[in-house]
Design a protein around this motif. Structure first.
Motif, PDB file in Angstrom:
ATOM      1  N   GLU A   1       0.855  -1.184   0.000  1.00  0.00           N
ATOM      2  CA  GLU A   1       0.000   0.000   0.000  1.00  0.00           C
ATOM      3  C   GLU A   1       0.893   1.236   0.000  1.00  0.00           C
ATOM      4  O   GLU A   1       1.675   1.436   0.930  1.00  0.00           O
ATOM      5  N   PHE A   2       0.762   2.058  -1.018  1.00  0.00           N
ATOM      6  CA  PHE A   2       1.657   3.203  -1.201  1.00  0.00           C
ATOM      7  C   PHE A   2       0.858   4.484  -1.347  1.00  0.00           C
ATOM      8  O   PHE A   2      -0.105   4.550  -2.125  1.00  0.00           O
ATOM      9  N   VAL A   3       1.263   5.526  -0.604  1.00  0.00           N
ATOM     10  CA  VAL A   3       0.671   6.861  -0.728  1.00  0.00           C
ATOM     11  C   VAL A   3       1.805   7.869  -0.879  1.00  0.00           C
ATOM     12  O   VAL A   3       2.736   7.888  -0.069  1.00  0.00           O
ATOM     13  N   GLU A   4       1.728   8.689  -1.910  1.00  0.00           N
ATOM     14  CA  GLU A   4       2.748   9.724  -2.151  1.00  0.00           C
ATOM     15  C   GLU A   4       2.105  11.098  -2.190  1.00  0.00           C
ATOM     16  O   GLU A   4       1.063  11.295  -2.820  1.00  0.00           O
ATOM     17  N   VAL A   5       2.765  12.063  -1.528  1.00  0.00           N
ATOM     18  CA  VAL A   5       2.373  13.469  -1.610  1.00  0.00           C
ATOM     19  C   VAL A   5       3.635  14.264  -1.935  1.00  0.00           C
ATOM     20  O   VAL A   5       4.550  14.347  -1.119  1.00  0.00           O
ATOM     21  N   SER A   6       3.693  14.828  -3.139  1.00  0.00           N
ATOM     22  CA  SER A   6       4.862  15.593  -3.578  1.00  0.00           C
ATOM     23  C   SER A   6       4.441  17.019  -3.902  1.00  0.00           C
ATOM     24  O   SER A   6       3.602  17.247  -4.778  1.00  0.00           O
ATOM     25  N   THR A   7       5.046  17.972  -3.188  1.00  0.00           N
ATOM     26  CA  THR A   7       4.706  19.382  -3.398  1.00  0.00           C
ATOM     27  C   THR A   7       5.938  20.251  -3.625  1.00  0.00           C
ATOM     28  O   THR A   7       5.805  21.395  -4.049  1.00  0.00           O
ATOM     29  N   GLY A   8       7.136  19.745  -3.298  1.00  0.00           N
ATOM     30  CA  GLY A   8       8.336  20.573  -3.349  1.00  0.00           C
ATOM     31  C   GLY A   8       9.209  20.273  -4.545  1.00  0.00           C
ATOM     32  O   GLY A   8       8.872  19.482  -5.424  1.00  0.00           O
ATOM     33  N   ALA A   9      10.388  20.944  -4.573  1.00  0.00           N
ATOM     34  CA  ALA A   9      11.446  20.795  -5.567  1.00  0.00           C
ATOM     35  C   ALA A   9      11.114  21.532  -6.864  1.00  0.00           C
ATOM     36  O   ALA A   9       9.967  21.561  -7.319  1.00  0.00           O
ATOM     37  N   LYS A  10      12.125  22.113  -7.450  1.00  0.00           N
ATOM     38  CA  LYS A  10      11.973  22.742  -8.765  1.00  0.00           C
ATOM     39  C   LYS A  10      11.848  21.670  -9.844  1.00  0.00           C
ATOM     40  O   LYS A  10      11.065  21.792 -10.780  1.00  0.00           O
TER      41      LYS A  10
ATOM     42  N   LYS B   1      -5.282  12.025   2.936  1.00  0.00           N
ATOM     43  CA  LYS B   1      -5.894  11.360   4.090  1.00  0.00           C
ATOM     44  C   LYS B   1      -5.746   9.845   4.045  1.00  0.00           C
ATOM     45  O   LYS B   1      -6.102   9.158   5.011  1.00  0.00           O
ATOM     46  N   ARG B   2      -5.208   9.315   2.953  1.00  0.00           N
ATOM     47  CA  ARG B   2      -4.922   7.881   2.908  1.00  0.00           C
ATOM     48  C   ARG B   2      -3.632   7.530   3.661  1.00  0.00           C
ATOM     49  O   ARG B   2      -3.360   6.349   3.876  1.00  0.00           O
ATOM     50  N   ILE B   3      -2.824   8.537   4.004  1.00  0.00           N
ATOM     51  CA  ILE B   3      -1.685   8.278   4.883  1.00  0.00           C
ATOM     52  C   ILE B   3      -2.244   7.883   6.245  1.00  0.00           C
ATOM     53  O   ILE B   3      -2.987   8.649   6.861  1.00  0.00           O
ATOM     54  N   PRO B   4      -1.911   6.700   6.756  1.00  0.00           N
ATOM     55  CA  PRO B   4      -2.614   6.198   7.941  1.00  0.00           C
ATOM     56  C   PRO B   4      -2.120   6.733   9.279  1.00  0.00           C
ATOM     57  O   PRO B   4      -2.613   6.299  10.315  1.00  0.00           O
ATOM     58  N   PHE B   5      -1.186   7.687   9.270  1.00  0.00           N
ATOM     59  CA  PHE B   5      -0.609   8.177  10.521  1.00  0.00           C
ATOM     60  C   PHE B   5      -0.862   9.676  10.645  1.00  0.00           C
ATOM     61  O   PHE B   5      -0.379  10.467   9.829  1.00  0.00           O
ATOM     62  N   LYS B   6      -1.639  10.054  11.651  1.00  0.00           N
ATOM     63  CA  LYS B   6      -2.133  11.423  11.769  1.00  0.00           C
ATOM     64  C   LYS B   6      -1.035  12.485  11.811  1.00  0.00           C
ATOM     65  O   LYS B   6      -1.171  13.529  11.174  1.00  0.00           O
TER      66      LYS B   6
ATOM     67  N   GLU C   1      -2.148 -13.992  -6.540  1.00  0.00           N
ATOM     68  CA  GLU C   1      -2.989 -13.408  -5.495  1.00  0.00           C
ATOM     69  C   GLU C   1      -2.260 -12.304  -4.734  1.00  0.00           C
ATOM     70  O   GLU C   1      -2.334 -12.193  -3.513  1.00  0.00           O
ATOM     71  N   THR C   2      -1.570 -11.462  -5.484  1.00  0.00           N
ATOM     72  CA  THR C   2      -0.815 -10.351  -4.920  1.00  0.00           C
ATOM     73  C   THR C   2      -1.606  -9.061  -5.080  1.00  0.00           C
ATOM     74  O   THR C   2      -2.257  -8.854  -6.098  1.00  0.00           O
ATOM     75  N   GLU C   3      -1.525  -8.178  -4.062  1.00  0.00           N
ATOM     76  CA  GLU C   3      -2.303  -6.937  -4.071  1.00  0.00           C
ATOM     77  C   GLU C   3      -1.382  -5.724  -4.039  1.00  0.00           C
ATOM     78  O   GLU C   3      -0.436  -5.674  -3.255  1.00  0.00           O
ATOM     79  N   THR C   4      -1.701  -4.747  -4.891  1.00  0.00           N
ATOM     80  CA  THR C   4      -0.938  -3.499  -4.962  1.00  0.00           C
ATOM     81  C   THR C   4      -1.902  -2.335  -5.029  1.00  0.00           C
ATOM     82  O   THR C   4      -2.773  -2.300  -5.902  1.00  0.00           O
ATOM     83  N   GLU C   5      -1.742  -1.370  -4.117  1.00  0.00           N
ATOM     84  CA  GLU C   5      -2.593  -0.181  -4.111  1.00  0.00           C
ATOM     85  C   GLU C   5      -1.702   1.065  -4.091  1.00  0.00           C
ATOM     86  O   GLU C   5      -0.886   1.232  -3.191  1.00  0.00           O
ATOM     87  N   LEU C   6      -1.886   1.935  -5.098  1.00  0.00           N
ATOM     88  CA  LEU C   6      -1.044   3.116  -5.257  1.00  0.00           C
ATOM     89  C   LEU C   6      -1.914   4.367  -5.295  1.00  0.00           C
ATOM     90  O   LEU C   6      -2.878   4.438  -6.059  1.00  0.00           O
ATOM     91  N   SER C   7      -1.558   5.366  -4.483  1.00  0.00           N
ATOM     92  CA  SER C   7      -2.266   6.648  -4.474  1.00  0.00           C
ATOM     93  C   SER C   7      -1.220   7.758  -4.461  1.00  0.00           C
ATOM     94  O   SER C   7      -0.361   7.788  -3.576  1.00  0.00           O
ATOM     95  N   THR C   8      -1.294   8.687  -5.419  1.00  0.00           N
ATOM     96  CA  THR C   8      -0.287   9.737  -5.512  1.00  0.00           C
ATOM     97  C   THR C   8      -0.940  11.086  -5.787  1.00  0.00           C
ATOM     98  O   THR C   8      -1.944  11.181  -6.487  1.00  0.00           O
ATOM     99  N   LEU C   9      -0.315  12.128  -5.216  1.00  0.00           N
ATOM    100  CA  LEU C   9      -0.751  13.508  -5.433  1.00  0.00           C
ATOM    101  C   LEU C   9       0.475  14.368  -5.706  1.00  0.00           C
ATOM    102  O   LEU C   9       1.420  14.373  -4.926  1.00  0.00           O
TER     103      LEU C   9
END
Length: 471
Positions: free
Chosen positions: A289-298, A448-453, A312-320
């Motif tokens: 389970e992968f969540v990416e949030v990228s806002t910086g860098a030129k 909000k998919r990042i599981p750690f507040k 029977e392998t599972e992959t979940e990707l969420s990126t912003l």
């Protein structure tokens, strides 16, 4: 000097030593024989070799377990040209000329940096690619691993990395320049997904005359039925607007029935360059389970490569991705390879392009012949908030199997849904407030998919601030 075999290296001493020279002798002006000339690889351009030699000279000591990988990448660099938009399809929409705008420098000592705190008990801190501190039962450096199971797995993984066929210039730079590897090894059956390992990457500015380059490397091994959560956070710690080049690599091995929850937040300086590789290998019935949030860098380029190596392998990707600054470039190149039956994958990519920002998404999902009964879905949604902003989207679903359920869709819009705006206005909310709310929730859906507040709330606050300043 020949590199030790992985099995030999895994059983020998962990003492550090100077790595063998790999590149400089190959640029010697001495004449070579015709037979050597025929077998030697074509020499790449001078800039690539200069950077590679700088990286090699900067590594004064290293673990022998890194030798196979360093040697393979050094050899690869000899025939790898600098990619341009004309010469490389993978960089057709991505202008990386910014990396050539200043001379490259390398960190020579530990930076004088106030250590940032972590809200989690297990944490690691890199600064400019140099490991400053680590804490946690399952965390160690490659050099400090004692003989045993963890060291054997690390040796095998690094030896396999030397044969990685999909790498590029930046992957090889990291392999040659990595001073050590942080190893997260979670033994069979151990479940620590509720208490993440927080890996912090701080970067500083070397001054206006050069671009400081760093090459941190992380290896995660989750053994059979283990569970682990990893939080990667990349940020600038020096002066605001610091100019540097971060070139990290993370490799993740997920054994049968194991689960890895991976959160990745990138909020670098807006004068920085960030080129990253994430390589994941999943065994039977594993979950990633992968969540990416990228806002910086030129300049931000992320290569995300995932292989499903069992059924029977599972992959979940969420990126912003948010390009809130003028001439900011964000590029996500993802590749998901499904080779076995009953695989499952879901990918959601969102981006917001403002000003003269440029956002690129190249998402490749390959369903091979034996991946029957696969269920794969891919969706990308992009918002363009300025007439001069640019978005390039290339969803790519390659299906060779004939018994699958696969969907993909792409939507690019220069305005918000008028029905959603009308919903707010019908309730007395003005257009500006409604627009701000809709844009915020467009990104918050991924964050909000990042599981750690502590991590998700910090990312939400940064996203909201950047969104407000860019409009």
């Amino acid at each position: 000097m020949t590199s030790p075999s992985p099995l030999c290296a895994a059983s020998c001493s962990t003492a550090l030593r100077a790595p063998p020279p790999l590149l400089r002798f190959l640029r010697s002006s001495a004449p070579v024989s015709a037979s050597v000339a025929r077998t030697a690889p074509a020499v790449s351009d001078d800039l690539v070799l200069r950077i590679a030699e700088q990286l090699e000279d900067s590594v004064t000591s290293t673990s022998p377990l890194l030798d196979p990988l360093r040697s393979a990448s050094a050899l690869s660099l000899l025939s790898t040209p600098w990619p341009t938009r004309r010469s490389s399809e993978a960089f057709r929409f991505t202008d990386i000329s910014y990396l050539r705008s200043l001379p490259i420098s390398l960190p020579s000592r530990e930076p004088d940096l106030a250590l940032p705190s972590s809200p989690f008990s297990s944490h690691v801190l890199f600064s400019d690619g140099i490991l400053l501190s680590s804490s946690g039962a399952h965390v160690s450096t490659l050099a400090d691993l004692p003989p045993g199971r963890a060291r054997d797995r690390a040796a095998a993984a690094l030896a396999a990395s030397a044969e990685f066929a999909h790498k590029d210039l930046f992957y090889d730079f990291n392999a040659v320049g990595a001073r050590d590897v942080v190893v997260v090894h979670v033994p069979e059956g151990v479940k620590v997904a509720d208490d993440p390992i927080h890996i912090m990457f701080a970067y500083t500015n070397s001054g206006v005359e050069s671009m400081l380059m760093s090459n941190p490397r992380v290896l995660v091994v989750a053994e059979k039925a283990a569970e682990v959560a990893i939080v990667e956070e990349h940020f600038g710690a020096g002066e605001e607007g610091g100019c540097y080049w971060a070139n990290p690599v993370a490799e993740i091995i997920i054994d049968e029935g194991a689960r890895v929850v991976h959160s990745y937040v990138q909020h670098q300086s807006f004068a920085a360059a960030h080129t990253k590789w994430t390589v994941v290998k999943q065994d039977t019935t594993s979950k990633y389970e992968f969540v990416e949030v990228s806002t910086g860098a030129k300049l931000n380029r992320h290569n995300l490569h995932i292989e499903q190596l069992g059924p029977e392998t599972e992959t979940e990707l969420s990126t912003l991705h948010l390009t809130s600054q003028n001439k900011q470039i964000h590029d996500l190149h993802s590749r998901l390879i499904l080779d076995h039956p009953r695989g499952f994958s879901r990918q959601l990519h969102k981006c917001i392009a403002c000003g003269t920002g440029n956002s690129i998404f190249d998402g490749n999902i390959k369903v091979n012949r034996y991946a029957q009964q696969t269920d794969a879905g891919q969706e990308t949604k992009c918002l363009i908030l300025s007439p001069k902003a640019l978005v390039n989207v290339k969803p790519n679903l390659q299906i060779i199997a004939d018994d699958v359920k696969c969907t993909h869709g792409a939507a690019i819009s220069g305005e918000l849904d008028p029905n959603e705006l009308f919903y707010f206005q019908a309730r007395g909310i003005n257009t500006k407030t409604a627009t701000d709310a809709l844009l915020y929730f467009f990104g918050a859906h991924v964050i909000k998919r990042i599981p750690f507040k502590p991590i998700s709330e910090k990312a939400l606050a940064q996203f909201k601030e950047l969104l407000a300043s860019s409009r």
